[in-house]
Design an enzyme around this catalytic site. Structure first.
Site, PDB file in Angstrom:
ATOM      1  N   ASN A  16     -29.752 -28.941 -12.508  1.00  0.00           N
ATOM      2  CA  ASN A  16     -29.714 -29.778 -11.306  1.00  0.00           C
ATOM      3  C   ASN A  16     -31.158 -30.070 -10.868  1.00  0.00           C
ATOM      4  OD1 ASN A  16     -29.864 -30.349  -8.462  1.00  0.00           O
ATOM      5  ND2 ASN A  16     -27.698 -29.830  -8.296  1.00  0.00           N
ATOM      6  N   HIS A  19     -34.134 -31.062  -6.500  1.00  0.00           N
ATOM      7  CA  HIS A  19     -35.328 -30.656  -5.751  1.00  0.00           C
ATOM      8  C   HIS A  19     -36.635 -31.151  -6.356  1.00  0.00           C
ATOM      9  CE1 HIS A  19     -32.772 -28.989  -2.867  1.00  0.00           C
ATOM     10  NE2 HIS A  19     -32.178 -28.227  -3.753  1.00  0.00           N
ATOM     11  N   HIS A  52     -27.189 -34.681  -7.285  1.00  0.00           N
ATOM     12  CA  HIS A  52     -26.300 -34.806  -6.124  1.00  0.00           C
ATOM     13  C   HIS A  52     -26.774 -35.988  -5.279  1.00  0.00           C
ATOM     14  CE1 HIS A  52     -24.341 -32.553  -2.449  1.00  0.00           C
ATOM     15  NE2 HIS A  52     -23.935 -33.799  -2.555  1.00  0.00           N
ATOM     16  N   ARG A  54     -26.495 -37.471  -2.107  1.00  0.00           N
ATOM     17  CA  ARG A  54     -25.963 -37.159  -0.773  1.00  0.00           C
ATOM     18  C   ARG A  54     -25.899 -38.424   0.068  1.00  0.00           C
ATOM     19  NH1 ARG A  54     -26.062 -31.373   0.565  1.00  0.00           N
ATOM     20  NH2 ARG A  54     -25.534 -32.069   2.647  1.00  0.00           N
ATOM     21  N   ARG A  58     -31.198 -37.580   0.971  1.00  0.00           N
ATOM     22  CA  ARG A  58     -32.377 -36.754   1.310  1.00  0.00           C
ATOM     23  C   ARG A  58     -33.194 -36.374   0.076  1.00  0.00           C
ATOM     24  NH1 ARG A  58     -29.411 -31.215   3.154  1.00  0.00           N
ATOM     25  NH2 ARG A  58     -28.387 -32.682   4.543  1.00  0.00           N
ATOM     26  N   GLU A  79     -22.908 -35.109  -8.569  1.00  0.00           N
ATOM     27  CA  GLU A  79     -22.236 -34.413  -7.470  1.00  0.00           C
ATOM     28  C   GLU A  79     -22.168 -35.374  -6.301  1.00  0.00           C
ATOM     29  OE1 GLU A  79     -24.526 -30.984  -6.586  1.00  0.00           O
ATOM     30  OE2 GLU A  79     -23.979 -29.967  -8.422  1.00  0.00           O
ATOM     31  N   THR A 110     -25.016 -27.325  -0.041  1.00  0.00           N
ATOM     32  CA  THR A 110     -23.552 -27.295   0.007  1.00  0.00           C
ATOM     33  C   THR A 110     -23.098 -25.882   0.365  1.00  0.00           C
ATOM     34  OG1 THR A 110     -23.691 -28.853  -1.830  1.00  0.00           O
ATOM     35  CG2 THR A 110     -21.515 -28.037  -1.281  1.00  0.00           C
ATOM     36  N   GLU A 160     -15.379 -26.282 -10.513  1.00  0.00           N
ATOM     37  CA  GLU A 160     -16.634 -25.536 -10.496  1.00  0.00           C
ATOM     38  C   GLU A 160     -16.512 -24.507  -9.389  1.00  0.00           C
ATOM     39  OE1 GLU A 160     -20.361 -27.651 -10.876  1.00  0.00           O
ATOM     40  OE2 GLU A 160     -21.397 -26.115  -9.686  1.00  0.00           O
ATOM     41  N   HIS A 195     -24.332 -22.390  -8.017  1.00  0.00           N
ATOM     42  CA  HIS A 195     -24.914 -22.280  -6.676  1.00  0.00           C
ATOM     43  C   HIS A 195     -25.591 -20.932  -6.492  1.00  0.00           C
ATOM     44  CE1 HIS A 195     -25.786 -23.226  -2.533  1.00  0.00           C
ATOM     45  NE2 HIS A 195     -25.348 -24.438  -2.781  1.00  0.00           N
TER      46      HIS A 195
HETATM   47  N1  PXP Z   1     -23.184 -26.841  -8.121  1.00  0.00           N
HETATM   48  C1  PXP Z   1     -22.935 -27.559  -7.004  1.00  0.00           C
HETATM   49  C2  PXP Z   1     -21.596 -28.193  -6.855  1.00  0.00           C
HETATM   50  C3  PXP Z   1     -23.939 -27.742  -6.027  1.00  0.00           C
HETATM   51  O1  PXP Z   1     -23.663 -28.472  -4.918  1.00  0.00           O
HETATM   52  C4  PXP Z   1     -25.209 -27.188  -6.251  1.00  0.00           C
HETATM   53  C5  PXP Z   1     -26.303 -27.428  -5.242  1.00  0.00           C
HETATM   54  O2  PXP Z   1     -26.576 -28.776  -5.200  1.00  0.00           O
HETATM   55  C6  PXP Z   1     -25.424 -26.463  -7.430  1.00  0.00           C
HETATM   56  C7  PXP Z   1     -24.388 -26.289  -8.344  1.00  0.00           C
HETATM   57  C8  PXP Z   1     -26.751 -25.859  -7.758  1.00  0.00           C
HETATM   58  O3  PXP Z   1     -27.075 -24.880  -6.830  1.00  0.00           O
HETATM   59  P1  PXP Z   1     -28.547 -24.281  -6.809  1.00  0.00           P
HETATM   60  O4  PXP Z   1     -29.471 -25.413  -6.511  1.00  0.00           O
HETATM   61  O5  PXP Z   1     -28.480 -23.243  -5.749  1.00  0.00           O
HETATM   62  O6  PXP Z   1     -28.791 -23.704  -8.187  1.00  0.00           O
END
Ligand code: PXP
Length: 255
Positions: A16, A19, A52, A54, A58, A79, A110, A160, A195
Site C-alpha cells: 500500500n 503514504h 486507497h 479517499r 488526502r 481501496e 481506517t 480482508e 492493517h
Molecule cells: N488494508 C486496508 C483495507 C486498509 O484500509 C489499510 C490502510 O489503508 C491497509 C490494509 C494497510 O494498513 P497499514 O498502512 O497500517 O499497513
C-alpha cells in the site's frame, strides 16, 4: 530436493503506497511519486499495489490511480468506500480488485471493519456493480463471524480481515482472526488480511494457512526512510515467507 517435501503456498504481498502520496502532498509538488514507488515495489517482489482513494483525497488522487494502473504491470487493488462516486471511478479506471472499506472523514486511518451485516443491501449492490464491470470485489471486515457470514450473503468472493486490533496488542485477536479465516475459507471465500502489520507482528498472521494475501503500507513506507523501499519490502517478504514455511513444517502445522 526430495519429492516428498511440500512447499507451502507463499502469502502474496500487496504494498500500500498511500503514504508516499501523503509525503508528496505535504509539500504540494510531485515528489515523491507513487508511480515510481510502485515500479520499485514490483522489482522488490511485491505481488500487487494497493491504493486507497479517499473521499477527501488526502493522499492518493485520481491521477495517481490512473498512472499506476496504466504504467505498472502489477495488479492494482483500489481501496474505497462503497459510494456511487467511487464505483464510477473504479468502473472507469478498472483496477484488478476493489476492497470496500468504511470511511469517516475525521479518522486518521481506517479504524474498523465495514459493517456488512448492518448494510447488506447497499454492500450487495456495490459488490454486484463491481462484478458487473469485471472487478473483483472484497470487503474489509473485523474478524467477527457475523461479518464473515454477511460477506458470504452479499456475494463477496474475498474478505480482508482487519488486523488493527491484533497489531495493537488486543488479547485474543489472533485467535479471532484464525477462526474468522477458517470460517470464511470453509464458505469458499478467499481470505486476505491487513492493517498495522510490521516486521515484528506479521509472522503470526502470515503463518495462518487460510490467509493468502497481506496488504501492508504505513510501516513499509516508514521503514523505507531508513533502508530504502526495495529493502523494506524484501525484508517483509522474507519474514512472511519464513513464517509460512515454519508453520507448514509437520511439527508446527495446526490441525
Ligand atoms: N488494508 C486496508 C483495507 C486498509 O484500509 C489499510 C490502510 O489503508 C491497509 C490494509 C494497510 O494498513 P497499514 O498502512 O497500517 O499497513
Amino acid at each position: 530436493m526430495s519429492g516428498s517435501i511440500q512447499q507451502p503456498q507463499p502469502v502474496r504481498l500487496g504494498v500500500n503506497l498511500d503514504h508516499v502520496a501523503t509525503l508528496r502532498n505535504a509539500r504540494g509538488g510531485t515528489a515523491p511519486d507513487p508511480l515510481r514507488a510502485a515500479l520499485l515495489a514490483m522489482e522488490a517482489g511485491a505481488d500487487s499495489i494497493t491504493l486507497h482513494l479517499r473521499e477527501d483525497r488526502r493522499h492518493i488522487r485520481d491521477e495517481d490511480m490512473r498512472r499506476v494502473r496504466e504504467s505498472c504491470a502489477l495488479p492494482l487493488n483500489m481501496e474505497m468506500a462503497a459510494t456511487e462516486e467511487m464505483i464510477a471511478i473504479a468502473a472507469d479506471i478498472r483496477p484488478y480488485a476493489c476492497c470496500l472499506v468504511p470511511e469517516k472523514r475525521e479518522e486518521v486511518t481506517t479504524e474498523g471493519g465495514l459493517d456488512v451485516a448492518g448494510n447488506e443491501g447497499a454492500i450487495a449492490d456495490a459488490v454486484t456493480a463491481l462484478k458487473t464491470v469485471g472487478i473483483r470485489p472484497a470487503v474489509f471486515i473485523d474478524p467477527d463471524p457475523r461479518q464473515v457470514d454477511a460477506a458470504v450473503a452479499v456475494g463477496a468472493p474475498v474478505i480482508e480481515l482487519h488486523t488493527g486490533a491484533y497489531a495493537g496488542g488486543e488479547h485474543g485477536e489472533l485467535a479471532r482472526i484464525r477462526e474468522a479465516g477458517r470460517r470464511a475459507a470453509r464458505s469458499g471465500l478467499e481470505v486476505h488480511a491487513g492493517h498495522g502489520l510490521d516486521f515484528a507482528n506479521v509472522g503470526q498472521i502470515a503463518a495462518l494457512a487460510e490467509i493468502v494475501e497481506l496488504n501492508i503500507g504505513h510501516f513499509l513506507v516508514g521503514e523505507a526512510l531508513f533502508v530504502g523501499l526495495p529493502e523494506s519490502i524484501r525484508r517483509m517478504r522474507a519474514i512472511m515467507d519464513a513464517a509460512r514455511r515454519h508453520a507448514s513444517t509437520p511439527a508446527n502445522a495446526t490441525l
